[in-house]
Motif scaffolding. Structure first.
Motif, PDB file in Angstrom:
ATOM      1  N   PRO A 235      28.814 -29.463 101.450  1.00 40.90           N
ATOM      2  CA  PRO A 235      28.095 -30.255 102.450  1.00 40.90           C
ATOM      3  C   PRO A 235      28.003 -31.738 102.104  1.00 40.90           C
ATOM      4  O   PRO A 235      27.975 -32.586 103.008  1.00 40.90           O
ATOM      5  N   ASP A 236      27.958 -32.078 100.802  1.00 43.50           N
ATOM      6  CA  ASP A 236      27.868 -33.492 100.422  1.00 43.50           C
ATOM      7  C   ASP A 236      29.241 -34.151 100.290  1.00 43.50           C
ATOM      8  O   ASP A 236      29.336 -35.346 100.000  1.00 43.50           O
ATOM      9  N   GLY A 237      30.320 -33.398 100.507  1.00 43.92           N
ATOM     10  CA  GLY A 237      31.663 -33.945 100.474  1.00 43.92           C
ATOM     11  C   GLY A 237      32.188 -34.277  99.091  1.00 43.92           C
ATOM     12  O   GLY A 237      33.242 -34.911  98.957  1.00 43.92           O
ATOM     13  N   ARG A 238      31.499 -33.843  98.039  1.00 39.93           N
ATOM     14  CA  ARG A 238      31.879 -34.231  96.682  1.00 39.93           C
ATOM     15  C   ARG A 238      32.582 -33.128  95.891  1.00 39.93           C
ATOM     16  O   ARG A 238      33.206 -33.403  94.871  1.00 39.93           O
ATOM     17  N   ARG A 239      32.454 -31.897  96.351  1.00 42.36           N
ATOM     18  CA  ARG A 239      33.011 -30.773  95.599  1.00 42.36           C
ATOM     19  C   ARG A 239      33.819 -29.874  96.519  1.00 42.36           C
ATOM     20  O   ARG A 239      33.585 -29.824  97.729  1.00 42.36           O
ATOM     21  N   ILE A 240      34.752 -29.148  95.937  1.00 40.65           N
ATOM     22  CA  ILE A 240      35.547 -28.181  96.683  1.00 40.65           C
ATOM     23  C   ILE A 240      35.468 -26.834  95.979  1.00 40.65           C
ATOM     24  O   ILE A 240      35.750 -26.731  94.773  1.00 40.65           O
ATOM     25  N   ALA A 241      35.044 -25.815  96.709  1.00 40.34           N
ATOM     26  CA  ALA A 241      35.119 -24.447  96.219  1.00 40.34           C
ATOM     27  C   ALA A 241      36.472 -23.879  96.633  1.00 40.34           C
ATOM     28  O   ALA A 241      36.958 -24.153  97.733  1.00 40.34           O
ATOM     29  N   PHE A 242      37.081 -23.095  95.759  1.00 38.43           N
ATOM     30  CA  PHE A 242      38.417 -22.592  96.054  1.00 38.43           C
ATOM     31  C   PHE A 242      38.708 -21.365  95.204  1.00 38.43           C
ATOM     32  O   PHE A 242      37.950 -21.008  94.299  1.00 38.43           O
ATOM     33  N   LYS A 243      39.825 -20.723  95.477  1.00 39.43           N
ATOM     34  CA  LYS A 243      40.298 -19.644  94.613  1.00 39.43           C
ATOM     35  C   LYS A 243      41.429 -20.191  93.757  1.00 39.43           C
ATOM     36  O   LYS A 243      42.351 -20.842  94.248  1.00 39.43           O
ATOM     37  N   SER A 244      41.326 -19.959  92.462  1.00 42.08           N
ATOM     38  CA  SER A 244      42.279 -20.465  91.493  1.00 42.08           C
ATOM     39  C   SER A 244      43.079 -19.297  90.933  1.00 42.08           C
ATOM     40  O   SER A 244      42.499 -18.311  90.448  1.00 42.08           O
ATOM     41  N   ALA A 245      44.415 -19.374  91.022  1.00 43.00           N
ATOM     42  CA  ALA A 245      45.253 -18.300  90.495  1.00 43.00           C
ATOM     43  C   ALA A 245      45.057 -18.178  88.983  1.00 43.00           C
ATOM     44  O   ALA A 245      45.148 -19.165  88.251  1.00 43.00           O
ATOM     45  N   ILE A 246      44.765 -16.980  88.507  1.00 46.80           N
ATOM     46  CA  ILE A 246      44.540 -16.754  87.080  1.00 46.80           C
ATOM     47  C   ILE A 246      45.829 -17.032  86.315  1.00 46.80           C
ATOM     48  O   ILE A 246      46.903 -16.515  86.668  1.00 46.80           O
ATOM     49  N   ASP A 247      45.738 -17.874  85.296  1.00 48.18           N
ATOM     50  CA  ASP A 247      46.911 -18.310  84.521  1.00 48.18           C
ATOM     51  C   ASP A 247      47.973 -18.909  85.435  1.00 48.18           C
ATOM     52  O   ASP A 247      49.174 -18.823  85.134  1.00 48.18           O
ATOM     53  N   ASN A 248      47.531 -19.492  86.541  1.00 52.32           N
ATOM     54  CA  ASN A 248      48.436 -20.101  87.516  1.00 52.32           C
ATOM     55  C   ASN A 248      49.455 -19.102  88.060  1.00 52.32           C
ATOM     56  O   ASN A 248      50.553 -19.470  88.481  1.00 52.32           O
ATOM     57  N   ASN A 249      49.045 -17.824  88.080  1.00 49.88           N
ATOM     58  CA  ASN A 249      49.937 -16.744  88.522  1.00 49.88           C
ATOM     59  C   ASN A 249      49.191 -15.871  89.525  1.00 49.88           C
ATOM     60  O   ASN A 249      48.368 -15.036  89.129  1.00 49.88           O
ATOM     61  N   PRO A 250      49.462 -16.006  90.834  1.00 47.49           N
ATOM     62  CA  PRO A 250      48.719 -15.239  91.848  1.00 47.49           C
ATOM     63  C   PRO A 250      48.816 -13.731  91.684  1.00 47.49           C
ATOM     64  O   PRO A 250      47.929 -13.003  92.152  1.00 47.49           O
ATOM     65  N   THR A 251      49.857 -13.223  91.032  1.00 51.42           N
ATOM     66  CA  THR A 251      49.962 -11.770  90.847  1.00 51.42           C
ATOM     67  C   THR A 251      48.864 -11.237  89.922  1.00 51.42           C
ATOM     68  O   THR A 251      48.589 -10.035  89.906  1.00 51.42           O
ATOM     69  N   LYS A 252      48.222 -12.139  89.156  1.00 48.15           N
ATOM     70  CA  LYS A 252      47.119 -11.728  88.283  1.00 48.15           C
ATOM     71  C   LYS A 252      45.763 -11.809  88.977  1.00 48.15           C
ATOM     72  O   LYS A 252      44.747 -11.434  88.392  1.00 48.15           O
ATOM     73  N   GLY A 253      45.736 -12.296  90.213  1.00 48.91           N
ATOM     74  CA  GLY A 253      44.490 -12.421  90.949  1.00 48.91           C
ATOM     75  C   GLY A 253      43.973 -13.847  90.971  1.00 48.91           C
ATOM     76  O   GLY A 253      44.644 -14.776  90.498  1.00 48.91           O
ATOM     77  N   TRP A 254      42.757 -14.011  91.549  1.00 50.89           N
ATOM     78  CA  TRP A 254      42.175 -15.340  91.724  1.00 50.89           C
ATOM     79  C   TRP A 254      40.746 -15.381  91.196  1.00 50.89           C
ATOM     80  O   TRP A 254      40.009 -14.396  91.288  1.00 50.89           O
ATOM     81  N   ARG A 255      40.354 -16.545  90.688  1.00 46.58           N
ATOM     82  CA  ARG A 255      38.996 -16.767  90.203  1.00 46.58           C
ATOM     83  C   ARG A 255      38.345 -17.842  91.060  1.00 46.58           C
ATOM     84  O   ARG A 255      38.890 -18.942  91.243  1.00 46.58           O
ATOM     85  N   LEU A 256      37.167 -17.549  91.590  1.00 45.64           N
ATOM     86  CA  LEU A 256      36.419 -18.560  92.332  1.00 45.64           C
ATOM     87  C   LEU A 256      36.039 -19.702  91.406  1.00 45.64           C
ATOM     88  O   LEU A 256      35.519 -19.494  90.308  1.00 45.64           O
TER      89      LEU A 256
END
Length: 325
Positions: A235-256
């Motif tokens: 809401p304050d425009g300063r942060r972004i929530a996202f899903k991050s690929a674990i070890d930069n590998n989407p086959t391992k899943g995502w971490r908020l």
């Protein structure tokens, strides 16, 4: 059984069916509480979402923000994804009997004001804070570079002027400070800034996934950082929530994760299960997201945006959350 008794029984069954359908019954088939739906609107403080509960599966629904596990108001609208802000709602839904889809734009009273066709299977939708801008992402197949796998298409519309960008792939791309063109550009997960001209999204190309910032008037996007998917601006425009690929590998899943745009600091959140969703900010300190379970079912959970605490079940049998007010 007499005709009068038979008529009474049939009438009760019919009334129950109508009640479950339109949200005036006390519970769904799994005893999820349902409230009267006589005053449905996009006014807060509520949370709008897509219900996955038996008896209301696929329906747009609302709950009180201070009692998210309580009775839900169920709309007659059936949607695959929903979102709302600033008195405007979106509903990604099937378009008739054929396997085609559309995005329907809703007013404050959840009445469809406009709908446009979508070429692909609906996946994400967002609305700007003032309700003027709306965005969508769909899955498509048939791109020659993708070996038959699904690709994505994202578009947006200015509901005030009706100006539309059918696909972000038409915009000029700057990657790491240099002009960039490629056949395999894909975009998804748009989130708008407060000025209605800029947005953030995910762009993928050559096996990399980037957070990009877009300028609608200039028809440009430029990369900011890597390994950011399905961004959601705070809401304050300063942060972004996202899903991050674990070890930069989407086959391992995502971490908020939450990204501080000014410093680049990334804060993994306390939710350690894989989250394949575009998270939502319920307020300045809380993130909401869906965790699927079972066939075509999910729950909405929440977690602190600073990495502390632990996940909390927010709304059972629900997905696609959007805070109102």
């Amino acid at each position: 059984m007499t005709r009068r008794v038979l008529a009474a029984v049939l009438g009760a069954v019919l009334l129950a069916a109508v009640a479950v359908t339109y949200g005036v019954y006390t519970t769904t088939a799994d005893r999820t509480p349902v409230a009267a739906a006589s005053g449905l609107s996009l006014t807060g403080p509520r949370i709008m979402f897509r219900s996955t509960a038996p008896g209301s599966k696929g329906r747009l629904a609302l709950v009180a923000k201070d009692d998210p596990g309580g009775p839900r108001e169920v709309s007659p609208l059936s949607c695959l994804r929903v979102y709302a802000a600033g008195g405007t709602g979106t509903c990604l839904r099937p378009d008739g009997a054929l396997t085609t889809y559309q995005i329907a734009f809703l007013d404050r009273n959840l009445q469809v004001q406009k709908a446009i066709p979508l070429v692909g299977i609906p996946n994400r939708t967002r609305v700007s804070a003032d309700g003027r801008m709306a965005a969508w992402t769909v899955f498509v197949a048939g791109d020659s570079y993708n070996n038959g796998r699904f690709s994505t298409r994202s578009g947006l519309i200015d509901l005030q002027t009706q100006d539309m960008v059918d696909s972000l792939e038409f915009l000029s791309v700057t990657l790491d400070g240099h002009p960039y063109q490629a056949a395999d550009l894909n975009f998804w997960g748009i989130t708008f800034t407060a000025d209605d001209n800029r947005f953030y999204a995910t762009m993928s190309t050559a096996g990399h996934r980037y957070l990009v910032e877009g300028d609608i008037a200039a028809k440009t996007v430029h990369t900011i950082t890597e390994n950011v998917e399905c961004p959601s601006l705070s809401p304050d425009g300063r942060r972004i929530a996202f899903k991050s690929a674990i070890d930069n590998n989407p086959t391992k899943g995502w971490r908020l994760t939450v990204l501080d745009l000014a410093t680049g600091t990334r804060t993994p959140l306390a939710e350690t299960r894989t989250v394949d969703d575009q998270p939502t900010w319920l307020d300045a300190g809380t993130i909401a997201y869906a965790i699927p379970h079972g066939p075509a079912d999910a729950d909405i959970w929440s977690v602190r945006a600073d990495g502390s605490g632990r996940p909390t079940l927010l709304i059972p049998h629900a997905e696609s959350p959007a805070p109102l007010g």
